[in-house]
Design an enzyme around this catalytic site. Structure first.
Site: not given
Lengths: 238, 79
Positions: A86, A203, A205
């Site tokens: 990002c 994302h 994560e």
């Protein structure tokens, strides 16, 4: 493996990356403050999401001149694995480590939702454990994810298989309806020509553990670990 | 010396903000407005007294930081 997660003023996904790498996957991940000028003893670098320097001027435009970025450039030029997520992707673009630039989302809205992406290139150190064409569900959260580059650069990127992820439907169809932000050719993630630097808007994560209801993103980190372990074994055998 | 710098998206690159403003102007009855482009304006003071050197300095600032020349173009004036 030892991961360094770069922390800029305004980064806000650094702890999530460290949590996944250390608590979920059992490796070592340390925060690296942007004032650092050395990246010694690290196997891979992650530039996390967030709003470095408040997104002033352009996303990533000021962070790319942080002291640590000289060391990141050097690490990348020496073949080190660098992942930008990002805002980290935006910084890599501004730093010239990846080609192209980000424009404001076509809708002008900040979009935060799960999207689907296809793995366009599964032969990278970041996607090695994915199947070619595999559909991953990973959330996006950004206002400037509308990827742009000129026609010449785009054809070079296609020829070198630099497009790694494209926004798609849940069935894996790359359509304009599945494009959340207006990105050129639905591009969601790209790598550099050498293959050791990747940027992605989704994302991973935030979708790396079953407890959170989705662990598709874990494949990105596991692929990185797999590639690093293979490289170490190769070095030992050589 | 003062530098007045304008940075805008290149012609041909979609400017969603410009489009939204154009639509709003049209709704307000300003039918003649078209091709609205939104940009940034940066103003700064320069210690440099020599105009040619100041120009070169501002150009370098634009190329290096103030504009992303993949998507943006810039122009400036010195006063």
């Amino acid at each position: 493996m030892n991961f360094g997660v770069i922390v800029f003023p305004g980064s806000n996904c650094d702890h999530d990356c460290i949590h996944v790498l250390s608590d979920v996957l059992g490796h070592k991940a340390i925060p690296v403050w942007h004032k650092e000028s050395k990246l010694d003893g690290l196997d891979a670098i992650i530039l996390p999401g967030g709003f470095s320097y408040g997104d002033y001027l352009r996303t990533g435009a000021i962070a790319r001149f942080s002291p640590v970025m000289g060391a990141v450039q050097q690490f990348a030029h020496e073949g080190g694995m660098v992942l930008g997520i990002c805002n980290g992707f935006q910084i890599l673009l501004e730093a010239g480590l990846l080609p192209g630039a980000m424009l404001r989302n076509r809708s002008l809205s900040f979009i935060c939702k799960d999207v689907h992406v296809t793995v366009e290139n599964a032969a990278t150190p970041f996607t090695g454990l994915c199947r070619p064409g595999q559909v991953l569900k990973i959330p996006i959260a950004h206002a400037d994810g509308n990827y742009y580059t000129d026609d010449v650069a785009l054809s070079q990127m296609k020829a070198a298989a630099q497009i790694v992820f494209c926004y798609c439907t849940a069935e894996g169809k790359v359509t304009s309806e599945a494009n959340p932000n207006g990105s050129l050719d639905n591009i969601a993630g790209i790598r550099n020509a050498a293959g050791n630097v990747m940027g992605m808007m989704p994302h991973p994560e935030r979708s790396a553990e079953a407890l959170l209801g989705n662990d598709d993103g874990r494949l990105i980190f596991l692929s990185m670990l797999d590639a690093l372990q293979k490289a170490k074994l190769k070095a030992v055998l050589a | 010396m003062k530098a007045k710098i304008h940075v805008t998206l290149k012609q041909g690159i979609l400017d969603p903000q410009g489009k939204a403003i154009e639509h709003a102007l049209e709704t307000l009855g300003f039918k003649s407005a078209g091709n609205v482009r939104v940009g940034k304006y940066v103003e700064l003071d320069l210690a440099e007294k020599d105009k040619a050197k100041a120009e070169a300095e501002v150009k370098a600032m634009c190329e290096k930081l103030l504009a992303n020349t993949i998507i943006e173009e810039y122009r400036f004036e010195l006063q």
